[in-house]
Motif scaffolding. Structure first.
Motif, mmCIF file in Angstrom:
data_model
loop_
_atom_site.group_PDB
_atom_site.id
_atom_site.type_symbol
_atom_site.label_atom_id
_atom_site.label_comp_id
_atom_site.label_asym_id
_atom_site.label_seq_id
_atom_site.Cartn_x
_atom_site.Cartn_y
_atom_site.Cartn_z
ATOM 1 N N SER A 2 39.571 36.558 42.955
ATOM 2 C CA SER A 2 40.457 37.307 43.840
ATOM 3 C C SER A 2 41.679 37.825 43.106
ATOM 4 O O SER A 2 42.062 37.315 42.044
ATOM 5 C CB SER A 2 40.908 36.417 45.005
ATOM 6 O OG SER A 2 39.802 35.928 45.734
ATOM 7 N N ARG A 3 42.290 38.851 43.704
ATOM 8 C CA ARG A 3 43.579 39.341 43.233
ATOM 9 C C ARG A 3 44.630 38.834 44.217
ATOM 10 O O ARG A 3 44.630 39.190 45.402
ATOM 11 C CB ARG A 3 43.594 40.866 43.175
ATOM 12 C CG ARG A 3 44.934 41.450 42.719
ATOM 13 C CD ARG A 3 44.873 42.968 42.635
ATOM 14 N NE ARG A 3 46.175 43.554 42.374
ATOM 15 C CZ ARG A 3 46.732 43.683 41.166
ATOM 16 N NH1 ARG A 3 46.072 43.242 40.112
ATOM 17 N NH2 ARG A 3 47.918 44.224 41.018
ATOM 18 N N LEU A 4 45.536 37.990 43.726
ATOM 19 C CA LEU A 4 46.494 37.302 44.582
ATOM 20 C C LEU A 4 47.906 37.714 44.205
ATOM 21 O O LEU A 4 48.251 37.780 43.022
ATOM 22 C CB LEU A 4 46.329 35.791 44.441
ATOM 23 C CG LEU A 4 44.906 35.272 44.701
ATOM 24 C CD1 LEU A 4 44.807 33.796 44.376
ATOM 25 C CD2 LEU A 4 44.484 35.543 46.134
ATOM 26 N N HIS A 30 41.488 33.893 38.625
ATOM 27 C CA HIS A 30 42.019 34.883 39.560
ATOM 28 C C HIS A 30 43.025 35.796 38.867
ATOM 29 O O HIS A 30 43.672 35.404 37.882
ATOM 30 C CB HIS A 30 42.694 34.188 40.749
ATOM 31 C CG HIS A 30 41.781 33.271 41.495
ATOM 32 N ND1 HIS A 30 40.834 33.725 42.395
ATOM 33 C CD2 HIS A 30 41.646 31.910 41.466
ATOM 34 C CE1 HIS A 30 40.167 32.688 42.891
ATOM 35 N NE2 HIS A 30 40.638 31.582 42.343
ATOM 36 N N PRO A 102 47.452 46.355 45.381
ATOM 37 C CA PRO A 102 46.165 45.793 45.804
ATOM 38 C C PRO A 102 46.233 44.267 45.843
ATOM 39 O O PRO A 102 46.802 43.639 44.947
ATOM 40 C CB PRO A 102 45.198 46.282 44.714
ATOM 41 C CG PRO A 102 45.890 47.425 44.048
ATOM 42 C CD PRO A 102 47.349 47.120 44.127
ATOM 43 N N ALA A 103 45.653 43.677 46.864
ATOM 44 C CA ALA A 103 45.685 42.219 46.985
ATOM 45 C C ALA A 103 44.590 41.746 47.926
ATOM 46 O O ALA A 103 44.264 42.425 48.909
ATOM 47 C CB ALA A 103 47.051 41.754 47.495
ATOM 48 N N ASP A 104 44.047 40.574 47.631
ATOM 49 C CA ASP A 104 43.102 39.911 48.523
ATOM 50 C C ASP A 104 43.795 38.886 49.403
ATOM 51 O O ASP A 104 43.223 38.430 50.396
ATOM 52 C CB ASP A 104 42.005 39.227 47.707
ATOM 53 C CG ASP A 104 41.150 40.229 46.942
ATOM 54 O OD1 ASP A 104 40.651 41.179 47.573
ATOM 55 O OD2 ASP A 104 41.004 40.072 45.715
ATOM 56 N N ALA A 105 45.019 38.512 49.030
ATOM 57 C CA ALA A 105 45.822 37.602 49.845
ATOM 58 C C ALA A 105 47.263 37.670 49.359
ATOM 59 O O ALA A 105 47.530 37.958 48.190
ATOM 60 C CB ALA A 105 45.307 36.169 49.745
ATOM 61 N N LYS A 123 47.616 45.011 55.884
ATOM 62 C CA LYS A 123 46.609 45.148 54.838
ATOM 63 C C LYS A 123 45.261 44.555 55.249
ATOM 64 O O LYS A 123 44.247 44.782 54.576
ATOM 65 C CB LYS A 123 47.084 44.455 53.549
ATOM 66 C CG LYS A 123 48.195 45.184 52.794
ATOM 67 C CD LYS A 123 48.628 44.365 51.587
ATOM 68 C CE LYS A 123 49.572 45.125 50.670
ATOM 69 N NZ LYS A 123 48.881 46.189 49.906
ATOM 70 N N ILE A 125 44.588 41.295 55.238
ATOM 71 C CA ILE A 125 44.298 40.207 54.299
ATOM 72 C C ILE A 125 45.017 38.940 54.764
ATOM 73 O O ILE A 125 45.982 39.016 55.534
ATOM 74 C CB ILE A 125 44.736 40.549 52.863
ATOM 75 C CG1 ILE A 125 46.240 40.837 52.810
ATOM 76 C CG2 ILE A 125 43.947 41.745 52.339
ATOM 77 C CD1 ILE A 125 46.776 41.079 51.412
ATOM 78 N N LEU A 415 40.081 31.061 51.238
ATOM 79 C CA LEU A 415 39.552 32.404 50.999
ATOM 80 C C LEU A 415 38.035 32.425 51.136
ATOM 81 O O LEU A 415 37.455 33.389 51.688
ATOM 82 C CB LEU A 415 39.960 32.902 49.608
ATOM 83 C CG LEU A 415 41.466 33.103 49.387
ATOM 84 C CD1 LEU A 415 41.731 33.547 47.963
ATOM 85 C CD2 LEU A 415 42.032 34.115 50.378
ATOM 86 N N ALA A 419 35.908 34.541 53.913
ATOM 87 C CA ALA A 419 34.904 35.511 53.456
ATOM 88 C C ALA A 419 33.568 35.318 54.168
ATOM 89 O O ALA A 419 32.774 36.270 54.296
ATOM 90 C CB ALA A 419 34.712 35.369 51.951
#
Length: 421
Positions: A2-4, A30, A102-105, A123, A125, A415, A419
């Motif tokens: 992930s991108r955090l 990550h 950009p972020a996943d969380a 977003k 997220i 996460l 998902a």
């Protein structure tokens, strides 16, 4: 993977421990970005992490933020940062920095939650809280911002409920404005809080359960992981004059009030009190100037600036400090007993815990600081071995914990569960 994105606001003690979590997340594969104010750019980048600037880009000395030249900048006065206008100002800086990131969380420190929770919703997220002190309702104790008080089981929960209502009401307008700016539907503060509770949003607490155990009446999703330890830059070297002072005699005592801003206008008075107490004590001492810019002299006294506590505290005999979360954790890790001089926020809470655990002989409220109180605390710390013995026993438990590792596992599990939905 992930991108955090970690959003961190506050003093050095609020920001530095979060970098432990950031580095462990990166080591787990990550992609991690840390957003913070300009004072902490070097702190983040020297740890090898990607930095995003929140707010103004001003060059200055992190040890003396009050010396920054803010002329020509549209800023909120420091004493109004806790007002709604201050939260709006800080939140705008967060949104400007991260709206297009950009972020996943989003991983949020407490001050960033008001704007950050709205941004995470916009977003689509998850948001995850990163706290260094307890704020959620429990019968065990009131939220840590109530200081060292204890109102009993029912009173503690009522105090938490009142605190939640107070802050929801205080920041209702800026939160509504953040939601408007992000194109989110109108929601009352009460509804937003209920939604977070119902979703059992994950809040991780970076302190030791040996110091403040997880309350049995906390809901699922509120977790105590163990301490998060600020990283030390690989190329850091101690100042030569400090090394020489430490080598010239027995381990000194340490006095410092860190990033406490309460009572900053009494700097000269507090400096004189510390100076006189140390003169009467007669032993060797290190005095950290800190944000209060303490000015203390003497043949047995050495004044220092910012020094990594994980290096310094194993080399001292005892400490008197403000009991901020970060300084307290560093003291306990080194097995150093201390007396607390709390002035604001959660400091009184940790001061009470230290007395309950038997590693502190006294709490001296900063507003009531006196020569006699400091001198009595110094003598108790350096003549009664029981405080050091209890601190050493507590340290042996703390060092076996893996706070950042536990935090990473909890984040990854949350996460992964989201998902699957």
């Amino acid at each position: 993977m992930s991108r955090l994105v970690i959003a961190a606001m506050g003093t050095r003690g609020d920001v530095a421990p979060l970098l432990d979590v950031a580095l462990r997340l990166r080591d787990a594969g990550h992609e991690v970005v840390v957003a913070a104010h300009c004072l902490f750019r070097d702190l983040v980048t020297e740890a090898g992490l990607d930095f995003r600037l929140m707010g103004l880009d001003i060059q200055g000395d992190m040890s003396d933020p009050f010396g920054l030249d803010l002329s020509g900048h549209d800023v909120v006065e420091a004493d109004k940062l806790t007002w709604p206008v201050g939260q709006r100002f800080l939140g705008n800086g967060l949104l400007d920095a991260l709206a297009d990131e950009p972020a996943d969380a989003l991983l949020l420190s407490p001050i960033t939650e008001y704007a950050g929770l709205q941004l995470a919703e916009a977003k689509g997220i998850p948001a995850i809280g990163l706290r260094l002190f307890p704020l959620s309702a429990t019968a065990q104790h009131p939220p840590s911002l109530y200081g060292g008080n204890d109102f009993g089981g029912l009173g503690n929960r009522l105090a938490a409920d009142f605190g939640a209502w107070f802050f929801d009401t205080l920041y209702r307008k800026p939160v509504a404005e953040f939601r408007r700016d992000l194109g989110l539907p109108k929601r009352s503060a009460r509804e937003l809080r209920r939604q977070r509770t119902d979703s059992q949003w994950l809040v991780l607490h970076g302190y030791s359960p040996s110091v403040s155990p997880r309350p049995l009446d906390w809901r699922a999703g509120l977790e105590v992981t163990g301490y998060w330890w600020p990283p030390r830059p690989d190329d850091w070297e101690p100042p030569a004059d400090l090394v020489d002072f430490l080598a010239a005699g027995p381990p000194p005592v340490f006095i410092g009030f860190g990033s406490t801003t309460e009572g900053i206008s009494r700097q000269a008075e507090f400096s004189a009190i510390v100076d006189e107490a140390l003169r009467r004590y007669g032993g060797r001492a290190l005095v950290q100037a800190g944000w209060m810019q303490l000015d203390v002299g003497g043949d047995n006294v050495h004044t220092i600036g910012s020094v990594p506590y994980d290096w310094l505290f194993p080399r001292i005999s005892a400490a008197i400090h403000h009991a901020g979360a970060g300084t307290t954790s560093a003291s306990l890790r080194a097995g150093v007993p201390f007396a607390a001089v709390p002035g604001q926020a959660d400091q009184g809470f940790w001061a009470r815990r230290m007395r309950d655990l038997g590693v502190s002989p006294a709490t001296i409220p900063l507003a009531k600081l006196s020569v006699d109180a400091l001198l009595n605390a110094l003598r108790a710390l350096t003549t009664d071995d029981s405080y050091r013995d209890r601190a050493a026993a507590l340290a042996s438990r703390i060092v076996r914990e893996d706070g950042a590792g536990t935090a990473v596992e909890a984040i990854e599990a949350r996460l992964e569960n989201l998902a699957k939905r």
